[in-house]
Scaffold this active site. Structure first.
Site, PDB file in Angstrom:
ATOM      1  N   LYS A   1      -8.539  -5.566   5.830  1.00  0.00           N
ATOM      2  CA  LYS A   1      -6.680  -5.377   6.147  1.00  0.00           C
ATOM      3  C   LYS A   1      -6.545  -4.807   4.950  1.00  0.00           C
ATOM      4  CE  LYS A   1      -3.126  -7.404   8.252  1.00  0.00           C
ATOM      5  NZ  LYS A   1      -1.956  -8.734   8.354  1.00  0.00           N
TER       6      LYS A   1
ATOM      7  N   SER B   1       0.330  -8.810  12.566  1.00  0.00           N
ATOM      8  CA  SER B   1       0.432  -7.272  12.046  1.00  0.00           C
ATOM      9  C   SER B   1      -1.276  -6.910  11.584  1.00  0.00           C
ATOM     10  CB  SER B   1       1.503  -8.007  10.726  1.00  0.00           C
ATOM     11  OG  SER B   1       0.317  -8.905   9.830  1.00  0.00           O
TER      12      SER B   1
ATOM     13  N   SER C   1      -0.199 -13.397  12.211  1.00  0.00           N
ATOM     14  CA  SER C   1      -0.815 -12.329  12.089  1.00  0.00           C
ATOM     15  C   SER C   1      -2.352 -11.814  12.242  1.00  0.00           C
ATOM     16  CB  SER C   1      -0.407 -11.612  10.843  1.00  0.00           C
ATOM     17  OG  SER C   1       0.800 -11.384  11.029  1.00  0.00           O
TER      18      SER C   1
END
Lengths: 487, 489
Positions: A80, A155, A179
């Site tokens: 990420k 996210s 997330s």
């Protein structure tokens, strides 16, 4: 290529690499090809590190040839984009860090490199991990591979979508209020948020320091255990990481759930929940019962209803300080035509941050201001303690709690973009877990009209093994996790 | 109306740790080129985390104990937010609600009177980067940032508004600095910036218990500056009040060259630093055992040492206070006593002889040459040999001073200098007689004075004899001979 690689799990890829059915370089090329072929439509990857990946893959092939390969050696993965990668752009999907190249690795990146994993790129996300749909990326939104008109969650939407689309064999995400789990649920992959302190946060660009935690997004629970083996553990550079020994998480995957006590907190079947989601989760729980677990359907966690409010005081408060460093002075975006030092700093923040990030900075700044601190921040911390205690008490009676991961299936893009509160409600089942610092997983539990539904399994701190054991048993008995998005 | 001055001091002390407060970088920021002792942590880069420097916590606890504070069982760090380019993270990691030390006191002496000035708290934080502002005529002004100092450990000692005069403030600072140096936790040098003082000062009618609006005075770079700034401010505020003006809360800066304070900014609105507990650092529990361990390691502090010097060596309070003003001086003194020289004297007499020399000729040369006692070329053994030679009569007092000057300059032993310069005492009556005769012949007036009954004239004549013999004549012998000869005339 002898196998349809996008069906591969880490453990399958490992076996095939060991059998020399293909090399890591070949596998890595296949993933890079798939990104090239698919990602225009999915938008899961913000930076492709082809050169680095092929170098790492070649190294991995040497290790494999030398008989020195671990389970992750040679396996292509994504990080990420809020985890620092030395010499590789780390943008947090923000204009503010569009050009930021850290001179250091996050501890998890170091650990994955040691394990021989191949980093093929950086995954898209909501800007600074603030969002539940990955529509708040400053670059482009990520689409759900199961239905490109829908969001992948957020996210860590890029990480989840990439794994679901077979662009990477696994990915790392971060979870502050859901997330990892919410996008895992939306994309039908397995996503674990470890106990706060289980995985080092060093090098994870901070959103809310007391809630953030890094974890894996994988095809199945076995893979999840393998990644945890590589990334968990105490880190001298993170004082909030726990000095507790790391077990071999694959050892608990024995399929045995007989006699385990599972509680179903009724508050997590919230009003406004999509009936298909409720039905699917109840059926999945029934499956666990069939496997020998004992289910109590009447558990109550009344403080849960305050979790959302608590979260939206604490997380923005911490964020308002964490994001104060982005002022254009030392690195990242800088507004060029400022009239003075102060003007430059203000305009840098005005134009460098997106709307959602600014909304949260303002929320947090307000909550911490003199005269409001006691009513907001201090009160929220007190309620946080109550929520924690309520979970502690529940775990005196139950081994795990099971809930839906999210109240709905993936929503359509743009649907909640103008309504922050509706967007925030998407995390209503996952937020309380961060507030209490607990470990929780989301695993595929079924579909409604072809759209994924995730089941969340929660345990007491550092009881990841219990979670993995139950989740694994569930996956042994079902095939939801083997279903692949047709794209 | 009679006014009372109320002063409270806030002192920032740089701790002498090897590494910075929250990272492994060297804390030595001054002696290296700008931006060389930096890392992602002290640069405040994304994703990095602080790790507490244990040594800094110990130093702060030591200081708090020496200042008679209670050590918190539970202490934690907080974030103090404010935007400025010298603050790399946009917040400073400091301590707000649960500092390491609370509620202590410092004994100060003014006009022979000892009293306690309260210490509100002692806490730990990190320093900021250093900004240098540059401007040239016709060019745009700019600022340079040196991050070497960013994240170095800083301890803040906050005093109660218990001080009543600029002199008390000065004594407070002298005492605090002495304690810090005794503890070895800081160089505590105001000129170098390792000891920084801000002062809050207000005045109120005598007998009034309430505090009036206070003025914060900054930018004082020496003890003298603190004294003068407070003296100036005391007078300014009194005059203002006498003229019916209001004193309002503000920050004023001391302008050394002009000898006055000027308003920097008003405090109409309070600063809002949005403090909240630092989530990246777990709270610390300082156990009673740990505190005891630290306490046991504390060195003897100035007051205790002074009292001991008075008891053990029968020194006057004046001598004991001055000798214990710095740990180096006190240590030097005690090593001198260990030599057992000058031989043949009882301990109190020896102690007084050594004290006289240290506080007299030694201190004079140290001050004149700006030398630290630790850098002195003369070691205690050598000094005591000189005192011993004096005691034995090998050199006279006046000659010893000449020997001392040479010893201080060169670090050579006393005997060698005496030999080389021929400074040994003359006890030969014949040789002294010659000088006595010359003195009598050359100073008719003094002789006349003596004959007229002025006894003190002998002293003058002895002085002439000493001068003629470069201080080598035995003064007693010279006096006797003079009296005898003057009586004969």
């Amino acid at each position: 290529m002898t196998t349809d690689h996008d069906q591969l799990t880490i453990h399958e890829a490992h076996r095939l690499l060991e059998e020399r059915r293909f090399s890591s370089v070949e596998l890595t090329r296949a993933c890079l090809d798939r990104i090239r072929y698919l990602d225009e439509r999915v938008g899961a990857v913000v930076t492709v590190t082809e050169e680095l990946a092929l170098r790492q893959a070649a190294e991995a092939d040497k290790r494999i040839a030398a008989g020195d390969a671990g389970p992750l050696t040679g396996v292509p993965m994504l990080v990420k984009d809020n985890m620092c990668t030395r010499g590789v752009l780390t943008t947090c999907s923000s204009k503010m860090l569009e050009s930021f190249v850290p001179p250091y690795n996050a501890t998890v990146v170091d650990k994955l490199e040691e394990a021989g994993a191949v980093i093929i790129g950086k995954a898209n996300m909501d800007e600074f991990a603030m969002g539940s749909s990955t529509e708040h990326s400053a670059f482009s939104p990520t689409h759900n591979p199961w239905d490109l008109s829908r969001v992948p969650g957020g996210s860590s939407g890029g990480s989840a979508a990439a794994v679901a689309a077979g662009e990477a064999i696994f990915a790392l995400g971060s979870d502050t209020g859901g997330s990892i789990r919410q996008p895992a649920g939306f994309c039908s992959v397995t996503g674990l948020k470890p106990t706060y302190g289980r995985v080092s946060r060093y090098g994870l660009v901070a959103f809310a320091s007391s809630l953030d935690q890094i974890g894996p997004l994988t095809q199945d629970v076995t893979d999840c255990a393998l990644v945890m083996n590589a990334i968990a553990g105490h880190d001298n550079r993170d004082s909030t990481s726990a000095p507790i020994p790391v077990p071999d998480y694959t050892q608990c995957l024995n399929g045995d759930v007989k006699g385990l006590k599972i509680g179903i907190p009724k508050e997590y079947f919230v009003e406004g929940m999509q009936p298909e989601v409720e039905d699917t989760i109840r059926a999945a729980i029934g499956q666990l019962e069939k496997l020998g677990a004992s289910i109590d359907w009447e558990v109550s966690l009344p403080h849960t209803r305050h979790a959302l409010a608590v979260y939206y005081v604490i997380a923005p408060s911490e964020a308002s300080a964490n994001l104060a460093r982005y002022d254009g002075t030392t690195y990242g975006f800088r507004y060029k035509d400022g009239e003075s030092m102060w003007d430059t700093m203000e305009k840098t923040r005005q134009f460098g941050f997106g709307a959602e990030v600014k909304r949260r900075i303002m929320l947090g700044t307000y909550a911490l201001s003199a005269g409001y601190y006691d009513a907001y921040y201090l009160k929220a911390q007190k309620v946080r303690t109550l929520i924690r205690r309520e979970f502690d008490e529940a775990f005196e009676k139950f081994d795990v709690l099971v809930t839906p991961t999210s109240p709905t299936v993936p929503f359509t893009m743009g649907e909640k973009l103008d309504d922050p509160v509706q967007m925030y409600l998407s995390d209503v089942c996952t937020l309380p877990i961060n507030i209490a610092g607990l470990p929780a997983i989301s695993i595929p539990a079924g579909f409604a009209d072809g759209l994924p539904i995730g089941m969340q399994i929660i345990a007491k701190p550092f009881a990841e093994e219990t979670i993995l054991r139950i989740a694994h048993a569930f996956q042994q008995a079902t095939d939801w996790h083997e279903k692949r998005a047709r794209i | 109306m009679e006014f009372e001055t109320v002063i409270g001091l806030e002192v920032h002390v740089q701790l002498q740790t090897r590494s910075k407060m929250f990272c492994c970088c060297s804390a030595d920021y001054a002696s290296t080129p700008p931006n060389t002792h930096v890392c992602p942590v002290c640069l405040g880069m994304p994703g990095v985390l602080p790790v507490i420097n244990q040594q800094a916590v110990e130093y702060t606890a030591m200081t708090a104990l020496a200042l008679n504070c209670t050590i918190a069982e539970y202490t934690r760090f907080d974030r103090k937010s404010y935007p400025y380019p010298d603050l790399m993270k946009g917040y400073q990691i400091s301590q707000y609600e649960d500092p390491i030390g609370l509620n202590g006191w410092l004994a100060i002496e003014v006009d022979g009177r000892t009293r306690r000035a309260g210490i509100t708290r002692v806490h730990l934080e990190e320093d900021t980067a250093r900004l240098t502002h540059r401007s040239a005529p016709g060019e745009e002004a700019y600022s340079l940032v040196d991050v070497n100092r960013s994240g170095t450990p800083l301890m803040e000692v906050v005093g109660e508004p218990d001080l009543r005069s600029p002199e008390e403030a000065r004594q407070y600072l002298i005492k605090l600095r002495s304690i810090l140096r005794y503890l070895g936790v800081s160089t505590a040098n105001m000129e170098e910036g390792s000891f920084r003082c801000d002062a809050n000062i207000s005045i109120r009618p005598e007998g009034c218990d309430e505090l009036a609006a206070k003025v914060e005075v900054k930018n004082m770079n020496s003890f003298r500056a603190v004294y003068h700034a407070l003296e100036y401010e005391e007078i300014r505020q009194r005059r203002a009040v006498e003229q019916g003006e209001d004193i309002f809360q503000e920050t004023r800066g001391w302008v050394e060259e002009e000898g006055k304070t000027v308003s920097q900014r008003g405090k109409e609105y309070a600063d809002d630093y949005r403090y909240f507990p630092e989530p990246d650092l777990p709270p610390l529990s300082l156990s009673a055992d740990w505190v005891e361990e630290i306490k046991a390691r504390l060195p003897e502090l100035p007051e205790a040492k002074r009292d001991r010097f008075m008891t053990d060596y029968a020194l006057p309070r004046y001598d004991a206070s001055l000798l214990t003003g710095s740990r180096e001086m006190a240590d030097y003194f005690e090593v001198c006593l260990e030599t057992g020289l000058p031989a043949g004297l009882a301990l109190p007499a020896r102690a007084k002889a050594v004290s006289n020399w240290l506080l007299g000729d030694f201190s004079r040369l140290l001050n004149a040459t700006g030398t630290e006692i630790s850098d002195s070329k003369v070691n205690p053994e050598q000094l005591c040999q000189l005192l011993d030679l004096m005691q034995k009569g090998t050199v006279t007092g006046p000659a010893a001073k000449q020997v001392w000057e040479e010893m201080f300059k060169t670090g050579r032993p006393a005997e060698e200098i005496i030999d080389r310069k021929g400074l040994s005492q003359i006890t030969d009556t014949g040789e002294i007689e010659e000088a006595v005769d010359q003195a009598i012949a050359a100073n008719k007036q003094a002789v006349a004075d003596y004959n007229a009954g002025k006894e003190t004239a002998v002293k003058f004549l002895v002085g002439q004899v000493m001068r003629a013999t470069r201080g080598r004549a035995n003064p007693q012998l010279a006096t006797e001979l003079l009296k005898k000869k003057l009586g004969e005339e």
